[in-house]
Scaffold this motif. Structure first.
Motif, PDB file in Angstrom:
ATOM      1  N   CYS A  88       0.892  -1.291  -0.017  1.00 27.56           N
ATOM      2  CA  CYS A  88      -0.167  -0.023  -0.022  1.00 27.56           C
ATOM      3  C   CYS A  88       1.041   1.278   0.085  1.00 27.56           C
ATOM      4  O   CYS A  88       1.805   1.432   0.669  1.00 27.56           O
ATOM      5  CB  CYS A  88      -1.011  -0.102   1.048  1.00 27.56           C
ATOM      6  N   ASN A 100      -0.537   4.339   0.558  1.00 28.63           N
ATOM      7  CA  ASN A 100      -1.251   5.178   1.346  1.00 28.63           C
ATOM      8  C   ASN A 100      -0.877   5.361   3.152  1.00 28.63           C
ATOM      9  O   ASN A 100      -0.157   4.119   3.311  1.00 28.63           O
ATOM     10  CB  ASN A 100      -2.767   4.958   1.621  1.00 28.63           C
ATOM     11  N   CYS A 135      -2.960   5.618   6.073  1.00 27.33           N
ATOM     12  CA  CYS A 135      -4.201   5.691   6.917  1.00 27.33           C
ATOM     13  C   CYS A 135      -3.857   5.458   8.222  1.00 27.33           C
ATOM     14  O   CYS A 135      -3.411   4.164   8.301  1.00 27.33           O
ATOM     15  CB  CYS A 135      -5.264   4.790   6.261  1.00 27.33           C
ATOM     16  N   TYR A 158      -5.282   4.383  10.662  1.00 21.28           N
ATOM     17  CA  TYR A 158      -5.724   3.122  11.481  1.00 21.28           C
ATOM     18  C   TYR A 158      -5.428   1.724  10.861  1.00 21.28           C
ATOM     19  O   TYR A 158      -5.957   0.828  11.586  1.00 21.28           O
ATOM     20  CB  TYR A 158      -7.278   3.508  11.272  1.00 21.28           C
ATOM     21  N   CYS A 159      -4.606   1.898   9.730  1.00 15.82           N
ATOM     22  CA  CYS A 159      -4.476   0.458   9.159  1.00 15.82           C
ATOM     23  C   CYS A 159      -3.053  -0.062   9.193  1.00 15.82           C
ATOM     24  O   CYS A 159      -2.126   0.692   8.893  1.00 15.82           O
ATOM     25  CB  CYS A 159      -5.034   0.659   7.566  1.00 15.82           C
ATOM     26  N   PHE A 176      -1.845  -2.030   6.952  1.00 15.83           N
ATOM     27  CA  PHE A 176      -1.083  -1.998   5.667  1.00 15.83           C
ATOM     28  C   PHE A 176      -0.380  -0.592   5.482  1.00 15.83           C
ATOM     29  O   PHE A 176       0.083  -0.746   4.176  1.00 15.83           O
ATOM     30  CB  PHE A 176      -1.900  -2.525   4.692  1.00 15.83           C
ATOM     31  N   ARG A 177      -0.672   0.553   6.040  1.00 14.75           N
ATOM     32  CA  ARG A 177      -0.017   1.633   5.579  1.00 14.75           C
ATOM     33  C   ARG A 177       1.371   1.690   5.433  1.00 14.75           C
ATOM     34  O   ARG A 177       2.190   0.877   5.971  1.00 14.75           O
ATOM     35  CB  ARG A 177      -0.217   2.947   6.531  1.00 14.75           C
ATOM     36  N   GLY A 186      -4.420  -3.749  -0.800  1.00 11.31           N
ATOM     37  CA  GLY A 186      -4.246  -2.348  -0.579  1.00 11.31           C
ATOM     38  C   GLY A 186      -3.868  -1.644  -1.691  1.00 11.31           C
ATOM     39  O   GLY A 186      -4.050  -2.019  -2.691  1.00 11.31           O
ATOM     40  N   GLU A 187      -3.545  -0.104  -1.629  1.00 11.48           N
ATOM     41  CA  GLU A 187      -3.713   0.571  -2.957  1.00 11.48           C
ATOM     42  C   GLU A 187      -2.191   0.553  -3.325  1.00 11.48           C
ATOM     43  O   GLU A 187      -1.454   1.755  -3.588  1.00 11.48           O
ATOM     44  CB  GLU A 187      -4.147   1.953  -2.532  1.00 11.48           C
ATOM     45  N   LYS A 205      -5.022   8.513  -1.131  1.00  9.90           N
ATOM     46  CA  LYS A 205      -6.124   8.335  -0.496  1.00  9.90           C
ATOM     47  C   LYS A 205      -6.418   9.714   0.339  1.00  9.90           C
ATOM     48  O   LYS A 205      -7.569  10.203   0.866  1.00  9.90           O
ATOM     49  CB  LYS A 205      -6.214   7.136   0.494  1.00  9.90           C
ATOM     50  N   GLN A 216      -4.657  -7.015   8.330  1.00  8.30           N
ATOM     51  CA  GLN A 216      -4.957  -5.550   8.377  1.00  8.30           C
ATOM     52  C   GLN A 216      -5.380  -5.110   9.700  1.00  8.30           C
ATOM     53  O   GLN A 216      -5.263  -4.083   9.999  1.00  8.30           O
ATOM     54  CB  GLN A 216      -6.013  -5.550   7.323  1.00  8.30           C
TER      55      GLN A 216
END
Ligand code: SAM
Ligand code: SF4
Length: 466
Positions: free
Chosen positions: A92, A94, A96, A98-99, A101-102, A138-139, A213, A355
């Motif tokens: 990912c 991004n 985020c 809370y995640c 995977f950031r 993920g992105e 994001k 995640q």
């Protein structure tokens, strides 16, 4: 052509604050009027939804739950549709907060499944009895780029095992361009799902601190692009815990009304994830606006009353108890036996690759047994999507109550398929009792159709539906 900023203006924060202030101290009479209207199964206006968010009195809350039970029962009967998420990658770009995977979370083990691994995960889910998968990523994709997602969808559909296959692939990936949505539609996906996380712009900026994001407008206009590209089943959602749930519900209503106005049809589903602990994510363990269990049940009930024909999805983030309680209040779809780490079905659940952590760790068979013992009918039906009964066509059948003619019998035939092919002996016996009770409660005409389909399944045919 409309710009993203123009389209995104349908989220009107001032209007939401004004409605919330106006409805802040509504008396019991107003609330009861709203509940009476909800019983007509036509949904609610935004100010009526706001009035319901103010309810805390236990007696009124009880009346609200009772009304939600009535609406759920009228429209969905006792069916609960099952699915499993399939995480193909946790790469990912991004941030985020809370995640797990950031991008800058160095402790998470990164992994993008090869197509062989996607097929392997799919076979495991098929062998458990699943028919619906939600592909999640993920992105950031491996070298193939967005093609990686398309290839993975194709791999899942192409994978066969013994007497099963995945019949509907829903997708939850980062917002796409209209052209990419067209490609996703051509790949025959079921629902495109994307959560706005929070509709509150300031909070959105605070928790999304890097990557694509960060662009609120690009995300909130994703469903417009998906629908323009011909995807007419879209799923929206809020990540509860980031901001005041009252604001979020009203903004969600604005989102729904916008889609209805522009495309003649609202979302197919709403998801209600609550923040769960995630590796190195402080905000996930300590949500800034925690939602209590009572308020969470209230949220499900309000959504059921506000948009009675839109499915509500409850994931395995929640504990078995909360999941059981919310079936009655409005939930129509649940995940089961989930893993949120890529490769998690072949290997074990691994927190350093996942995640977030889960509240329900039971395998599918146990969840099915529980659901059936509670008198609900586990359904693996995918008929509507495969017969093209999606978007407005689905709603045209759902609103006059006609969809039940299809759903009730298809639920039973797919459940019997599960019982024949995958269930443990205990689950089979609980399931057979559940099927017998359901048949008994049907009109003679529906019972005949259901018995004919069940007969075909027992005779060895698979994928029987009307
Ligand atoms: N990466 C894409 C995105 O963010 O839209 C695709 C899906 S993301 C893997 C799936 C969803 O997981 C997010 O939309 C978010 O709502 C949810 N999520 C992330 N962290 C979470 C947490 N700690 N607890 C509960 N849900 C979480
Ligand atoms: Fe990436 Fe989605 Fe996690 Fe955000 S929520 S860090 S975009 S996987």
């Amino acid at each position: 052509m409309l710009k993203n900023t123009e389209i995104a203006s349908f989220i009107d924060e001032e209007a939401i604050e004004a409605i919330l202030a106006h409805e802040a101290r509504k008396d019991a009479e107003r609330v009861r009027d709203v509940l009476a209207k909800a019983r007509q199964l036509d949904g609610l206006d935004t100010d009526e939804v706001a009035a319901l968010t103010t309810v805390s009195d236990p007696e009124l809350l009880g009346e609200m739950f009772e009304t939600a039970r009535y609406v759920k029962d009228q429209i969905y009967g006792r069916r609960v549709v099952l699915f499993a998420p399939l995480y193909i990658s946790n790469l990912c770009s991004n941030e985020c907060l809370y995640c797990a995977f950031r991008k800058t979370n160095k402790d998470v083990k990164r992994r993008a499944l090869s197509q062989q691994e996607v097929a392997h995960e799919t076979r495991i889910l098929i062998d458990q009895g699943h028919k619906r998968v939600l592909l999640v990523a993920g992105e950031s994709y491996p070298v193939e780029g967005f093609d990686y997602v398309l290839q993975s969808v194709a791999t899942i559909y192409d994978t066969q095992n013994a007497n099963g296959e995945i019949r509907r692939v829903n997708v939850n990936v980062a917002p796409l361009s209209t052209e990419e949505f067209r490609q996703l539609k051509a790949a025959n996906i079921g629902t495109y799902q994307l959560f706005q996380e929070t509709y509150h712009r300031e909070t959105y900026a605070e928790v999304h601190v890097g990557g694509m994001k960060r662009d609120y407008n690009w995300r909130i206009t994703a469903m417009d692009r998906a629908m323009q590209a011909g995807i007419d089943d879209v799923g929206i959602g809020i990540l509860f815990g980031l901001f005041d749930y009252r604001f979020e519900i009203l903004a969600l209503m604005q989102h729904i009304r916008h889609l209805e106005k522009r495309f003649g049809i609202g979302p197919h589903t709403i998801s209600v994830p609550r923040l769960e602990p995630a590796l190195n994510a402080n905000i996930a363990a300590h949500p800034p606006h925690p939602v209590s269990d009572v308020d969470f049940r209230k949220i499900v009930a309000i959504l059921r009353l506000a948009v009675p024909y839109t499915g509500i999805i409850m994931s395995t983030r929640e504990t078995p108890n909360i999941r059981r309680e919310t079936f009655a209040l409005g939930v129509s779809q649940i995940s089961a036996g989930s893993r949120t780490n890529p490769g998690g079905y072949a290997e074990e659940e691994a927190y350093d690759c996942s995640q977030f952590s889960l509240g329900d760790h039971r395998p599918l068979d146990e969840v099915i047994r529980d659901v059936a013992s509670l008198g609900y009918i586990p359904s693996f039906c995918t008929a509507c999507y495969r017969l093209g009964r999606t978007g407005a066509d689905f709603m045209d059948l759902a609103k006059p109550g006609k969809i039940k003619d299809h759903c009730d019998v298809n639920a039973l035939s797919t459940f019997v398929e599960y019982l024949c092919d995958y269930a443990s002996p205990e689950t089979r016996s609980a399931g057979e009792q559940c099927v017998a009770n359901a048949l008994e409660g049907m009109t003679p005409e529906r019972r005949n159709t259901a018995q004919a389909l069940i007969g075909q399944v027992k005779a060895g045919r698979r994928d029987c539906y009307v």
